[in-house]
Enzyme design. Structure first.
Site, short mmCIF file in Angstrom:
data_model
loop_
_atom_site.label_atom_id
_atom_site.label_comp_id
_atom_site.label_asym_id
_atom_site.label_seq_id
_atom_site.Cartn_x
_atom_site.Cartn_y
_atom_site.Cartn_z
N CYS A 93 25.56 -16.81 8.76
CA CYS A 93 24.50 -15.80 8.74
C CYS A 93 23.14 -16.47 8.58
O CYS A 93 23.03 -17.64 8.21
CB CYS A 93 24.74 -14.80 7.63
SG CYS A 93 26.18 -13.74 7.92
N HIS A 103 19.67 -11.85 6.45
CA HIS A 103 19.64 -11.31 5.10
C HIS A 103 18.69 -12.09 4.20
O HIS A 103 18.33 -13.24 4.44
CB HIS A 103 21.04 -11.28 4.49
CG HIS A 103 21.66 -12.64 4.25
ND1 HIS A 103 21.46 -13.35 3.09
CD2 HIS A 103 22.47 -13.39 5.03
CE1 HIS A 103 22.14 -14.48 3.14
NE2 HIS A 103 22.76 -14.54 4.31
#
Length: 470
Positions: free
Chosen positions: A389, A370
């Site tokens: 992440c 992301h």
């Protein structure tokens, strides 16, 4: 097994005659229709003693039962110096960052030299040595083959966060190896040919030093990364995305060349460490909603809300209970309410921790790639700062690679510039493989070896297992 007494001595001598004739026939490739019962008993005994503590025990039992407990491999390999070639390879495995004793090389050499000095198999003990050499040959060939083609250590035993699909040796592989008719060409054919692996071998032989490390430490780093290269977990498609967690880097690979490189931030060491896995990127979410995990809500979100009653509203975090959005989350008293009873969502916008776009791929760890509003993080040397992440330095460049120029890419850009951001999923025309991996040594564009820190402490664990031989 044989006792004193005239009858016993007579039977013993008769047995030795049979053994000697059979042994010579075996060495010179003379076929035989049956095996004396006494030699079968000896073979079984040695098989049980030698192999009971080693891998492949069941496979060996099946193989030798099928071959009527004959010295099959010696019959094939004693001629033309093939057994000596095998021994030479075993004693040279330091070139692969391995210890020869993993293959019992010193015992192999000792017994082979003893048997080579014996022109006649004069007694039962000499025959036992021949059987032992047969079994050591079978073990060494199979162990060497398995390591060269699949690696020595199971990746999951090193990293509990390892989820990459990894091919391992199976019974078909074992059978295929034991059925080999010759050694030299076969051993040559299974040598790793990867150019990075070759660079590691060259560095290992040249005694080069990694920055800030001793020679012993450098050799250890090279050895563990050679083992990682032997694991059969790599992408087979020509185009894929690769994240090297240890180096905080993402590369888009096309035909074995990096066509896009960027910095990334990965999970903190410990409970937030990013996993190793293989998957396929299938979609992006523009202006994403961040569904805050309960673990993060408890440890950070609610803690901040206790300190500042307006934290949730100021950071565009919506709060839900029993499926309904709470209109005024600042009124919740977090000293008496539990985070587990609520759902927290950070809505799209400039403050969203996922930035303007996230890249989705199937995995059981709940991780994805992301964007991030905190661009200053990419200036840090140690970028193990996320909750698992992967934060991207150049998300739009990755989107361009995945989608290519065209309507969908233009749709992404337009949606990200919208003054009233709304979450929108856009599927890829074709899914693209992605691998999250871990290498503390690799090569640069010139082919030189580059080293990075072992951020998760996995090198030490893997090194210990390589030394132990398992």
């Amino acid at each position: 097994m044989f006792r004193t007494g005239s009858v016993g001595r007579f039977l013993f001598l008769c047995g030795l005659v049979t053994i000697n004739l059979w042994s010579l026939a075996s060495v010179y490739g003379i076929s035989r229709q049956s095996v004396p019962a006494d030699t079968i008993a000896i073979f079984k005994e040695e098989l049980s003693d030698t192999m009971s503590t080693l891998e492949y025990h069941d496979e060996f039992l099946s193989f030798y039962e099928k071959n009527n407990y004959q010295t099959v491999l010696l019959n094939r390999f004693l001629r033309n110096g093939q057994l000596a070639y095998l021994l030479s390879d075993l004693e040279s495995v330091a070139d692969h960052g391995l210890d020869p004793e993993i293959f019992r090389a010193s015992e192999f050499r000792l017994i082979m030299e003893e048997i080579n000095r014996e022109k006649w198999f004069r007694d039962i003990e000499t025959y036992r040595k021949k059987v032992k050499l047969e079994l050591l040959t079978a073990y060494a060939v199979l162990k060497y083959s398995t390591i060269m083609e699949f690696g020595l250590v199971e990746p999951q035993s090193v990293d509990s966060n390892y989820f990459s699909t990894t091919v391992t040796a199976d019974s078909t592989f074992v059978t295929r190896v034991l059925e080999r008719r010759e050694v030299k060409n076969y051993l040559d054919s299974i040598q790793p040919r990867d150019r990075v692996y070759k660079a590691f071998q060259f560095a290992l032989k040249s005694d080069e030093l990694a920055p800030g490390k001793t020679l012993e430490e450098t050799k250890s780093v090279l050895s563990v990364n050679m083992e990682r290269l032997r694991w059969k977990n790599r992408q087979t498609e020509p185009k894929y995305v690769m994240v090297n967690l240890a180096n905080f880097s993402l590369d888009v690979i096309d035909q074995e060349e990096s066509v896009l490189n960027m910095k990334v931030c990965v999970g903190e060491s410990g409970r937030w460490a990013s996993p190793q896995l293989n998957s396929k990127i299938y979609s992006v979410q523009v202006n994403p909603v961040w569904n805050i995990p309960v673990s993060i809500a408890k440890s950070e979100t609610v803690r901040n809300a206790k300190r500042d009653r307006y934290y949730l509203a100021n950071n565009n975090i919506a709060v839900y209970k029993d499926g309904k959005r709470i209109g005024n989350p600042s009124a919740i008293d977090w000293t008496i309410n539990n985070a587990e009873d609520y759902v927290f969502k950070q809505m799209p916008g400039e403050l969203n921790a996922l930035g303007k776009i996230k890249f989705l791929f199937n995995n059981d760890c709940g991780v994805y790639l992301h964007d991030t509003p905190l661009k200053s993080a990419f200036k840090k040397k140690n970028r193990a700062i996320s909750h698992g992440c992967i934060r991207l330095e150049k998300p739009m460049e990755l989107a361009l690679f995945l989608f290519g120029e065209g309507a969908k890419y233009e749709q992404i850009k337009k949606a990200m510039l919208n003054g009233y951001p709304q979450a929108k999923y856009i599927g890829l025309p074709q899914s693209v493989p992605i691998t999250l991996t871990y290498f503390t040594a690799f090569t640069d564009d010139k082919g030189d070896v580059v080293y990075c820190d072992d951020i998760y402490g996995l090198d030490e664990v893997l090194s210990a297992r390589l030394i132990a031989g398992r």
